[in-house]
Scaffold this motif. Structure first.
Motif, PDB file in Angstrom:
ATOM      1  N   ILE A   1       0.842  -1.202   0.000  1.00  0.00           N
ATOM      2  CA  ILE A   1       0.000   0.000   0.000  1.00  0.00           C
ATOM      3  C   ILE A   1       0.873   1.246   0.000  1.00  0.00           C
ATOM      4  O   ILE A   1       1.795   1.381   0.804  1.00  0.00           O
ATOM      5  CB  ILE A   1      -0.937   0.034   1.225  1.00  0.00           C
ATOM      6  CG1 ILE A   1      -1.838  -1.205   1.254  1.00  0.00           C
ATOM      7  CG2 ILE A   1      -1.792   1.298   1.211  1.00  0.00           C
ATOM      8  CD1 ILE A   1      -2.751  -1.289   2.458  1.00  0.00           C
TER       9      ILE A   1
ATOM     10  N   ARG B   1      -0.597  -8.162  -3.981  1.00  0.00           N
ATOM     11  CA  ARG B   1      -1.741  -7.286  -4.239  1.00  0.00           C
ATOM     12  C   ARG B   1      -1.298  -5.860  -3.948  1.00  0.00           C
ATOM     13  O   ARG B   1      -0.647  -5.604  -2.921  1.00  0.00           O
ATOM     14  CB  ARG B   1      -2.897  -7.679  -3.315  1.00  0.00           C
ATOM     15  CG  ARG B   1      -4.180  -6.906  -3.524  1.00  0.00           C
ATOM     16  CD  ARG B   1      -5.217  -7.378  -2.519  1.00  0.00           C
ATOM     17  NE  ARG B   1      -6.500  -6.734  -2.695  1.00  0.00           N
ATOM     18  CZ  ARG B   1      -7.500  -6.803  -1.822  1.00  0.00           C
ATOM     19  NH1 ARG B   1      -7.354  -7.524  -0.720  1.00  0.00           N
ATOM     20  NH2 ARG B   1      -8.633  -6.177  -2.047  1.00  0.00           N
TER      21      ARG B   1
ATOM     22  N   LEU C   1      -2.407  -1.803  -3.501  1.00  0.00           N
ATOM     23  CA  LEU C   1      -3.515  -0.880  -3.258  1.00  0.00           C
ATOM     24  C   LEU C   1      -2.971   0.533  -3.105  1.00  0.00           C
ATOM     25  O   LEU C   1      -1.900   0.732  -2.525  1.00  0.00           O
ATOM     26  CB  LEU C   1      -4.269  -1.255  -1.979  1.00  0.00           C
ATOM     27  CG  LEU C   1      -4.904  -2.658  -1.934  1.00  0.00           C
ATOM     28  CD1 LEU C   1      -5.478  -2.926  -0.543  1.00  0.00           C
ATOM     29  CD2 LEU C   1      -5.992  -2.794  -2.997  1.00  0.00           C
TER      30      LEU C   1
ATOM     31  N   LYS D   1      -3.589   4.157  -1.398  1.00  0.00           N
ATOM     32  CA  LYS D   1      -4.355   4.776  -0.322  1.00  0.00           C
ATOM     33  C   LYS D   1      -3.477   5.752   0.451  1.00  0.00           C
ATOM     34  O   LYS D   1      -2.301   5.473   0.718  1.00  0.00           O
ATOM     35  CB  LYS D   1      -4.860   3.682   0.633  1.00  0.00           C
ATOM     36  CG  LYS D   1      -5.525   4.182   1.911  1.00  0.00           C
ATOM     37  CD  LYS D   1      -6.885   4.819   1.651  1.00  0.00           C
ATOM     38  CE  LYS D   1      -7.561   5.211   2.948  1.00  0.00           C
ATOM     39  NZ  LYS D   1      -8.918   5.776   2.744  1.00  0.00           N
TER      40      LYS D   1
END
Length: 208
Positions: free
Chosen positions: A71, A95, A97, A99
């Protein structure tokens, strides 16, 4: 910058663009962190916050971690993380992301069923919200019992010994970098979780 251990040991990661405001964890510090954590991270779930280049999460995957979530808020960092994941061949285990962690954890993170066993927090040194982010992790029950949280700050920034059920168990300094190791102890009594223990070389508890 390279991966320092595991199946991808020696792999050179993508060069950081000059325009990117990314301060990567040095090879020396990463190697020291994983020397303390242990080399066998077989099957664990990793969360790499303020990922930058993704090097910390990729080091964990190289050493056998089963999955990693990366992230970051910077678009350039996200592109770099994806590039490094592909370079190391961990696309199926990773994964990514985007943010702004100053506003809390991404909602998409709640869809990750497995609690995290290892969390890295390596924000810009001027960022003072590590306790805020760590409190969200414990509040949202995103950590497994006995999970590690590894926070990187400057040596001028000392983190609290206790954040929720995360208890600081060791602190190491490397140049102007301070690494603080926390252990998630949700089942300890309030009295025992208030204690702060400083573990010396060779006495750090093995959690994996």
């Amino acid at each position: 910058m390279r991966i320092t251990g595991g199946s991808d040991s020696g792999r050179i990661l993508s060069k950081i663009p000059r325009s990117a405001l990314i301060r990567p964890t040095s090879d020396k510090v990463r190697e020291a962190i994983f020397s303390i954590l242990g080399q066998d991270l077989d099957g664990i779930a990793v969360l790499d916050l303020f990922s930058g280049t993704g090097s910390l999460g990729l080091e964990a995957l190289s050493r056998g971690a089963g999955s990693a979530v990366f992230i970051d808020h910077s678009r350039e960092a996200i592109r770099l993380i994806r590039k490094n994941i592909a370079l190391c061949g961990h696309g199926e285990s990773a994964r990514v992301l985007r943010k702004d962690l100053r506003k809390g954890l991404p909602k998409a993170l709640s869809s990750t069923q497995q609690p995290f066993d290892l969390v890295f927090l390596d924000p810009p040194y001027r960022f003072t919200g590590i306790p805020f982010v760590m409190a969200y992790l414990t509040k949202d029950k995103r950590l497994s019992p006995g999970a590690w949280a590894v926070a990187e700050t400057s040596t001028h920034n000392r983190l609290p010994p206790q954040i929720g059920y995360l208890r600081a168990v060791d602190t190491r300094s490397y140049g102007d970098t301070r690494i603080t190791f926390y252990v998630h102890k949700p089942h300890e009594s309030a009295k025992s979780t208030r204690r702060h223990h400083e573990f010396k070389n060779g006495n750090l508890p093995r959690l994996f």
